[in-house]
Design a protein around this motif. Sequence first.
Motif, PDB file in Angstrom:
ATOM      1  N   PHE A  23       0.775  -1.388  -0.015  1.00 28.60           N
ATOM      2  CA  PHE A  23       0.019  -0.023   0.253  1.00 28.60           C
ATOM      3  C   PHE A  23       0.752   1.318  -0.089  1.00 28.60           C
ATOM      4  O   PHE A  23       0.258   2.232  -0.398  1.00 28.60           O
ATOM      5  CB  PHE A  23      -1.014   0.014   1.234  1.00 28.60           C
ATOM      6  CG  PHE A  23      -2.255  -1.001   0.736  1.00 28.60           C
ATOM      7  CD1 PHE A  23      -3.065  -0.772  -0.038  1.00 28.60           C
ATOM      8  CD2 PHE A  23      -1.960  -2.324   1.359  1.00 28.60           C
ATOM      9  CE1 PHE A  23      -3.991  -1.659  -0.297  1.00 28.60           C
ATOM     10  CE2 PHE A  23      -3.075  -3.250   1.231  1.00 28.60           C
ATOM     11  CZ  PHE A  23      -4.020  -2.827   0.295  1.00 28.60           C
ATOM     12  N   VAL A  65      -7.860   2.636   3.079  1.00 27.43           N
ATOM     13  CA  VAL A  65      -7.818   2.058   4.229  1.00 27.43           C
ATOM     14  C   VAL A  65      -6.430   2.303   5.164  1.00 27.43           C
ATOM     15  O   VAL A  65      -6.235   2.645   6.334  1.00 27.43           O
ATOM     16  CB  VAL A  65      -7.788   0.285   4.414  1.00 27.43           C
ATOM     17  CG1 VAL A  65      -7.667  -0.265   5.847  1.00 27.43           C
ATOM     18  CG2 VAL A  65      -9.145   0.221   3.864  1.00 27.43           C
ATOM     19  N   PHE A  66      -5.239   2.350   4.317  1.00 28.37           N
ATOM     20  CA  PHE A  66      -4.010   2.290   4.936  1.00 28.37           C
ATOM     21  C   PHE A  66      -3.292   3.783   4.715  1.00 28.37           C
ATOM     22  O   PHE A  66      -2.130   4.060   4.772  1.00 28.37           O
ATOM     23  CB  PHE A  66      -2.887   1.202   4.636  1.00 28.37           C
ATOM     24  CG  PHE A  66      -3.754   0.087   4.938  1.00 28.37           C
ATOM     25  CD1 PHE A  66      -3.617  -0.566   6.298  1.00 28.37           C
ATOM     26  CD2 PHE A  66      -4.050  -1.063   3.974  1.00 28.37           C
ATOM     27  CE1 PHE A  66      -4.351  -1.757   6.705  1.00 28.37           C
ATOM     28  CE2 PHE A  66      -4.607  -2.044   4.394  1.00 28.37           C
ATOM     29  CZ  PHE A  66      -4.697  -2.590   5.777  1.00 28.37           C
ATOM     30  N   MET A  92      -2.186 -12.886   7.044  1.00 31.61           N
ATOM     31  CA  MET A  92      -1.836 -11.901   7.854  1.00 31.61           C
ATOM     32  C   MET A  92      -2.244 -11.947   9.329  1.00 31.61           C
ATOM     33  O   MET A  92      -1.652 -11.133  10.183  1.00 31.61           O
ATOM     34  CB  MET A  92      -3.006 -10.737   7.529  1.00 31.61           C
ATOM     35  CG  MET A  92      -2.686  -9.913   6.426  1.00 31.61           C
ATOM     36  SD  MET A  92      -4.274  -8.994   5.955  1.00 31.61           S
ATOM     37  CE  MET A  92      -4.100  -9.198   4.021  1.00 31.61           C
ATOM     38  N   LEU A 118      -8.644  -2.263  -4.435  1.00 35.93           N
ATOM     39  CA  LEU A 118      -8.360  -3.712  -3.757  1.00 35.93           C
ATOM     40  C   LEU A 118      -8.734  -3.310  -2.401  1.00 35.93           C
ATOM     41  O   LEU A 118      -9.154  -4.298  -1.736  1.00 35.93           O
ATOM     42  CB  LEU A 118      -6.596  -3.528  -3.875  1.00 35.93           C
ATOM     43  CG  LEU A 118      -6.018  -4.756  -3.011  1.00 35.93           C
ATOM     44  CD1 LEU A 118      -6.718  -6.063  -3.665  1.00 35.93           C
ATOM     45  CD2 LEU A 118      -4.836  -4.677  -3.260  1.00 35.93           C
ATOM     46  N   PHE A 146     -11.262  -6.258  -1.107  1.00 33.88           N
ATOM     47  CA  PHE A 146     -10.876  -7.140  -0.123  1.00 33.88           C
ATOM     48  C   PHE A 146     -11.671  -7.085   1.091  1.00 33.88           C
ATOM     49  O   PHE A 146     -12.415  -8.137   1.673  1.00 33.88           O
ATOM     50  CB  PHE A 146      -9.430  -6.779   0.274  1.00 33.88           C
ATOM     51  CG  PHE A 146      -8.741  -7.758   0.953  1.00 33.88           C
ATOM     52  CD1 PHE A 146      -9.169  -8.190   2.277  1.00 33.88           C
ATOM     53  CD2 PHE A 146      -7.656  -8.589   0.472  1.00 33.88           C
ATOM     54  CE1 PHE A 146      -8.375  -9.213   2.941  1.00 33.88           C
ATOM     55  CE2 PHE A 146      -7.131  -9.489   1.239  1.00 33.88           C
ATOM     56  CZ  PHE A 146      -7.478  -9.836   2.603  1.00 33.88           C
ATOM     57  N   ALA A 147     -11.824  -5.634   1.791  1.00 32.69           N
ATOM     58  CA  ALA A 147     -12.521  -5.527   2.888  1.00 32.69           C
ATOM     59  C   ALA A 147     -14.036  -6.026   2.788  1.00 32.69           C
ATOM     60  O   ALA A 147     -14.860  -6.423   3.432  1.00 32.69           O
ATOM     61  CB  ALA A 147     -12.491  -4.083   3.568  1.00 32.69           C
ATOM     62  N   THR A 179     -14.383  -9.698   5.104  1.00 36.61           N
ATOM     63  CA  THR A 179     -15.009  -9.446   6.542  1.00 36.61           C
ATOM     64  C   THR A 179     -16.333 -10.197   6.733  1.00 36.61           C
ATOM     65  O   THR A 179     -16.442 -10.805   7.670  1.00 36.61           O
ATOM     66  CB  THR A 179     -14.917  -8.065   6.474  1.00 36.61           C
ATOM     67  OG1 THR A 179     -15.572  -7.507   5.823  1.00 36.61           O
ATOM     68  CG2 THR A 179     -13.708  -7.352   6.849  1.00 36.61           C
ATOM     69  N   ILE A 216     -11.806  -8.335  13.712  1.00 33.69           N
ATOM     70  CA  ILE A 216     -10.598  -7.721  13.856  1.00 33.69           C
ATOM     71  C   ILE A 216     -10.371  -7.001  15.264  1.00 33.69           C
ATOM     72  O   ILE A 216     -10.542  -6.022  15.905  1.00 33.69           O
ATOM     73  CB  ILE A 216     -10.632  -6.204  12.890  1.00 33.69           C
ATOM     74  CG1 ILE A 216     -11.240  -6.595  11.569  1.00 33.69           C
ATOM     75  CG2 ILE A 216      -9.296  -5.427  12.860  1.00 33.69           C
ATOM     76  CD1 ILE A 216     -10.346  -7.331  10.778  1.00 33.69           C
ATOM     77  N   PHE A 226      -4.116 -10.096  13.225  1.00 33.36           N
ATOM     78  CA  PHE A 226      -4.715  -9.080  12.476  1.00 33.36           C
ATOM     79  C   PHE A 226      -6.194  -9.354  12.529  1.00 33.36           C
ATOM     80  O   PHE A 226      -7.055  -8.508  12.855  1.00 33.36           O
ATOM     81  CB  PHE A 226      -4.338  -8.900  11.360  1.00 33.36           C
ATOM     82  CG  PHE A 226      -4.960  -7.970  10.209  1.00 33.36           C
ATOM     83  CD1 PHE A 226      -4.474  -6.762  10.317  1.00 33.36           C
ATOM     84  CD2 PHE A 226      -6.024  -8.359   9.294  1.00 33.36           C
ATOM     85  CE1 PHE A 226      -5.142  -5.691   9.407  1.00 33.36           C
ATOM     86  CE2 PHE A 226      -6.478  -7.476   8.481  1.00 33.36           C
ATOM     87  CZ  PHE A 226      -5.989  -6.096   8.597  1.00 33.36           C
TER      88      PHE A 226
HETATM   89  C1  D2G Z   1      -8.041  -5.149   3.995  1.00 29.72           C
HETATM   90  C2  D2G Z   1      -6.952  -5.857   4.005  1.00 29.72           C
HETATM   91  C3  D2G Z   1      -6.103  -5.888   2.992  1.00 29.72           C
HETATM   92  C4  D2G Z   1      -6.639  -4.839   1.792  1.00 29.72           C
HETATM   93  N1  D2G Z   1      -7.324  -4.058   2.175  1.00 29.72           N
HETATM   94  C5  D2G Z   1      -8.243  -4.315   3.336  1.00 29.72           C
HETATM   95  C6  D2G Z   1      -8.853  -5.184   5.420  1.00 29.72           C
HETATM   96  C7  D2G Z   1      -8.905  -6.469   6.016  1.00 29.72           C
HETATM   97  C8  D2G Z   1      -9.837  -6.005   7.069  1.00 29.72           C
HETATM   98  C9  D2G Z   1     -10.336  -4.937   6.985  1.00 29.72           C
HETATM   99  O1  D2G Z   1      -9.292  -4.283   5.754  1.00 29.72           O
HETATM  100  C10 D2G Z   1     -11.268  -4.201   7.795  1.00 29.72           C
HETATM  101  N2  D2G Z   1     -12.082  -3.157   7.049  1.00 29.72           N
HETATM  102  C11 D2G Z   1     -11.304  -1.899   7.105  1.00 29.72           C
END
Ligand code: D2G
Length: 497
Positions: A111, A117-118, A215, A299, A303-304, A308, A369, A483
């Motif tokens: 990232f 998200v990051f 992860m 992405l 992913f999220a 989830t 999480i 994680f």
């Molecule tokens: C996530 C992992 C990799 C890429 N983008 C998002 C991820 C996993 C869990 C969450 O985001 C929680 N929702 C923010």
Amino acid sequence: MELAGAVTLLVVVYVSCLLIALAKKKLSQKGRLPPGPIPLPLVGNFLQIKSSEILKSLLRLHEKYGPVFTVYLGARPVVVLCGHQAVKEALIDRAEDFSGRVTNATLEPTFQGYGVVFANGVCWKQMRRFSLTVLRNFGMGKKTIQDRIEEEAQFLLAEFRKTKGKEEKPIDPTYYFSQAVSNIICSIVFGDRFDYEDKDFQNLMHMMNNSFREMSTGWAQFYDTYASFLKYFPGPHTKVYDLLEEMRLFIAKRVKKNQETFDPSLPRDFIDCFLIQMEKEKDNPLSEFNVKNLELTTLNLFFAGTETVSSTLRYGFLFLVKYPDVQAKAHEEIDRVIGHNRVPNIEDRSQMPYMDAVIHEVQRVSDLIPMDLAHMVIRDTEFRGYLIPKGTEIYPILSTVLNDPTMFKTPDAFNPENFLDENGRFKKNDAFVPFSLGKRVCLGEALARMELFLFFTTILQSFRLKPLLAPEDLDTTPQESGFANIPPFYQISMIPR
Ligand code: D2G
């Protein structure tokens, strides 16, 4: 005796470092971080924290040091927040100060501060605002996406029906859930659902499932703690990067495809909307709308938006077979409120306090999480009489909020009564924070909650779930806990009702 000489030298150097570090700490007036176990140079609280089981170690320290304390993961200080009160005081009452994000060493190479998200600062603000707007325009929280979820739920039922041969065939529900759930976010980001037989789609689902588990392993936590040395050595820590990179390449291909067939007056999906925004802002040097952010924000959402909700469904069905009386009560409510002649819709939820409580309890106990995604203070922050310097990592331990004994009747047991009052009405709880809280709260929350209600209810309306083992033999301990808490492997039979 060269070896002995070298070892002696090493010990002398280390002890000197230790003394210097202690002396520095004494002298420094800035050291007003919350208290915590005394760290050693470089390895930090190596002695108090088992780096492959960080959550467990932090929970132990929570007992000794209270709700707010500092630990050193390797050389990095981390302020740990436990329990509803402390987490709320930070993420809600001091929302702006605590709104920063840090990536971990496993995810950073992918990232690099891009995506939503990051990301931090201007990039985060632009990506978050834009993503929320587009998700809403494509129906998040509204009728259009409800119809899409209902349709997908019917496809999923059809797959479950195929599992019934002469005898009930037990299945591992993992990929049934991830494909169905993923198709909702895919409809938004890629403009269409995938066929369940599609090999590319199946491959993406495996990569997503594997990377989410990777992860969360002990090794990933160990690596995230000591990456400053470990990154120079080969090892399994590139596995997550390789998987995410392959997913990013898939997205890049979809972006190309969109560009080739692009009509700015008719955006088909998130990618088209992003391309339009890039064009609009192409002369703005401060714009964050570039290809890198397009790929990595997509992405993030993909992913999220898949892993989830699908992991939560997987955990949920495990609880429903472990607690058959809960499943029976959910069936009773569905039969009474919806019956069997129409599909469930989101308006039914207000008439279904039991189902609502079950879903909340599933999310509370699955604790998906457990340590939130790591936060960071974006300026020097005074908090409860301490001074946390700008850039310090913050771990809001959501697990301790979801299990807060001052907030729930039976914090340690799966019990939908945690969300019901004496009259069986749904009872909200401020410590229900599976989506985190404050400025970084999950941006897909409305979508996730609609999916959970419609998928759970639609499946239960048509099927009774039967475990392979006796309920008391079903273990709900996560397969990995880091994680994320990854639900354990199990099999069930789907019995039509
Ligand atoms: C996530 C992992 C990799 C890429 N983008 C998002 C991820 C996993 C869990 C969450 O985001 C929680 N929702 C923010």
